[in-house]
Design a protein around this motif. Sequence first.
Motif, PDB file in Angstrom:
ATOM      1  N   PRO A 116       0.842  -1.197   0.000  1.00 16.70           N
ATOM      2  CA  PRO A 116       0.000   0.000   0.000  1.00 16.70           C
ATOM      3  C   PRO A 116       0.880   1.250   0.000  1.00 16.70           C
ATOM      4  O   PRO A 116       1.906   1.309   0.688  1.00 16.70           O
ATOM      5  N   ALA A 117       0.472   2.176  -0.808  1.00 14.04           N
ATOM      6  CA  ALA A 117       1.252   3.410  -0.922  1.00 14.04           C
ATOM      7  C   ALA A 117       1.082   4.243   0.341  1.00 14.04           C
ATOM      8  O   ALA A 117      -0.034   4.539   0.754  1.00 14.04           O
ATOM      9  N   GLY A 118       2.198   4.575   0.948  1.00 18.84           N
ATOM     10  CA  GLY A 118       2.171   5.430   2.133  1.00 18.84           C
ATOM     11  C   GLY A 118       2.215   6.885   1.704  1.00 18.84           C
ATOM     12  O   GLY A 118       2.268   7.211   0.526  1.00 18.84           O
ATOM     13  N   PRO A 119       2.195   7.746   2.663  1.00 17.49           N
ATOM     14  CA  PRO A 119       2.240   9.168   2.312  1.00 17.49           C
ATOM     15  C   PRO A 119       3.607   9.516   1.702  1.00 17.49           C
ATOM     16  O   PRO A 119       4.633   8.974   2.077  1.00 17.49           O
ATOM     17  N   SER A 120       3.578  10.422   0.762  1.00 21.41           N
ATOM     18  CA  SER A 120       4.822  10.859   0.130  1.00 21.41           C
ATOM     19  C   SER A 120       5.544  11.844   1.056  1.00 21.41           C
ATOM     20  O   SER A 120       5.000  12.285   2.078  1.00 21.41           O
ATOM     21  N   GLU A 121       6.776  12.169   0.659  1.00 20.89           N
ATOM     22  CA  GLU A 121       7.555  13.112   1.476  1.00 20.89           C
ATOM     23  C   GLU A 121       6.844  14.450   1.559  1.00 20.89           C
ATOM     24  O   GLU A 121       6.855  15.109   2.607  1.00 20.89           O
ATOM     25  N   LEU A 122       6.231  14.836   0.453  1.00 24.72           N
ATOM     26  CA  LEU A 122       5.534  16.114   0.421  1.00 24.72           C
ATOM     27  C   LEU A 122       4.362  16.117   1.396  1.00 24.72           C
ATOM     28  O   LEU A 122       4.139  17.101   2.122  1.00 24.72           O
ATOM     29  N   ASP A 123       3.620  15.000   1.460  1.00 25.26           N
ATOM     30  CA  ASP A 123       2.494  14.908   2.397  1.00 25.26           C
ATOM     31  C   ASP A 123       2.981  14.981   3.841  1.00 25.26           C
ATOM     32  O   ASP A 123       2.354  15.638   4.688  1.00 25.26           O
ATOM     33  N   ILE A 124       4.083  14.330   4.143  1.00 26.02           N
ATOM     34  CA  ILE A 124       4.630  14.355   5.510  1.00 26.02           C
ATOM     35  C   ILE A 124       5.082  15.768   5.876  1.00 26.02           C
ATOM     36  O   ILE A 124       4.815  16.252   6.986  1.00 26.02           O
ATOM     37  N   LEU A 125       5.740  16.430   4.931  1.00 25.73           N
ATOM     38  CA  LEU A 125       6.183  17.803   5.194  1.00 25.73           C
ATOM     39  C   LEU A 125       4.995  18.738   5.402  1.00 25.73           C
ATOM     40  O   LEU A 125       5.034  19.629   6.257  1.00 25.73           O
ATOM     41  N   GLU A 170       2.093  17.830   6.638  1.00 27.95           N
ATOM     42  CA  GLU A 170       1.559  17.529   7.975  1.00 27.95           C
ATOM     43  C   GLU A 170       2.399  18.203   9.051  1.00 27.95           C
ATOM     44  O   GLU A 170       1.862  18.752  10.033  1.00 27.95           O
ATOM     45  N   ILE A 171       3.722  18.167   8.910  1.00 26.25           N
ATOM     46  CA  ILE A 171       4.611  18.821   9.891  1.00 26.25           C
ATOM     47  C   ILE A 171       4.349  20.324   9.904  1.00 26.25           C
ATOM     48  O   ILE A 171       4.266  20.945  10.966  1.00 26.25           O
ATOM     49  N   ARG A 172       4.251  20.921   8.710  1.00 22.50           N
ATOM     50  CA  ARG A 172       3.985  22.349   8.619  1.00 22.50           C
ATOM     51  C   ARG A 172       2.677  22.721   9.292  1.00 22.50           C
ATOM     52  O   ARG A 172       2.586  23.673  10.073  1.00 22.50           O
ATOM     53  N   ASP A 173       1.625  21.909   9.013  1.00 22.65           N
ATOM     54  CA  ASP A 173       0.313  22.200   9.590  1.00 22.65           C
ATOM     55  C   ASP A 173       0.332  22.040  11.108  1.00 22.65           C
ATOM     56  O   ASP A 173      -0.292  22.814  11.840  1.00 22.65           O
ATOM     57  N   SER A 174       1.056  21.032  11.613  1.00 22.90           N
ATOM     58  CA  SER A 174       1.123  20.838  13.062  1.00 22.90           C
ATOM     59  C   SER A 174       1.942  21.940  13.726  1.00 22.90           C
ATOM     60  O   SER A 174       1.663  22.332  14.858  1.00 22.90           O
ATOM     61  N   LEU A 175       2.951  22.498  13.039  1.00 18.73           N
ATOM     62  CA  LEU A 175       3.727  23.609  13.613  1.00 18.73           C
ATOM     63  C   LEU A 175       2.926  24.906  13.622  1.00 18.73           C
ATOM     64  O   LEU A 175       3.147  25.768  14.491  1.00 18.73           O
ATOM     65  N   LYS A 176       2.028  25.077  12.691  1.00 24.23           N
ATOM     66  CA  LYS A 176       1.193  26.281  12.640  1.00 24.23           C
ATOM     67  C   LYS A 176       0.244  26.323  13.829  1.00 24.23           C
ATOM     68  O   LYS A 176      -0.154  27.384  14.270  1.00 24.23           O
ATOM     69  N   LYS A 177      -0.137  25.176  14.337  1.00 25.68           N
ATOM     70  CA  LYS A 177      -1.086  25.118  15.446  1.00 25.68           C
ATOM     71  C   LYS A 177      -0.374  25.485  16.662  1.00 25.68           C
ATOM     72  O   LYS A 177      -0.264  26.070  17.494  1.00 25.68           O
TER      73      LYS A 177
END
Length: 133
Positions: free
Chosen positions: A115-124, A126-133
């Motif tokens: 199964p295809a996991g999240p790409s590097e871009l998706d992980i980045l 998610e990190i960006r969105d979690s840092l904004k919070k």
Amino acid sequence: MLKEFKNFIMTGNVIDLAVAVILAGAIGLVVSGFVGNIMMPIVGHFAGGLDFADLKVVLDPAIMAEDGTVATPENAIKYGVWINSIINLITVGIVLFMIVKAYNKTKEPVAAPAPAGPSELDILKEIRDSLKK
């Protein structure tokens, strides 16, 4: 042009097809012999000594000449030969089914793709969105 033809002939699909046609002819002869020489006499025995190949409906009987030769051969619908052909077809189908089934058991099952996991871009992201919070 000759080189292209050689490359075409030597591809795996053409060779496989040629082998399949030759084997099908050989299997057809074996099955025809089996049906005609083994199965049909057994079926005829249980049908009261009947030979299916002799079953026919005579439309016009043979006309004999005065010297005992056949002047006009009979005209008949030979449905017994057709019955033999149907039994032959069913037997060939069963034999080929068993061959294909055995061949498919020898093949390894194709592994399902991981199964295809999240790409590097998706992980980045998610990190960006979690840092904004």
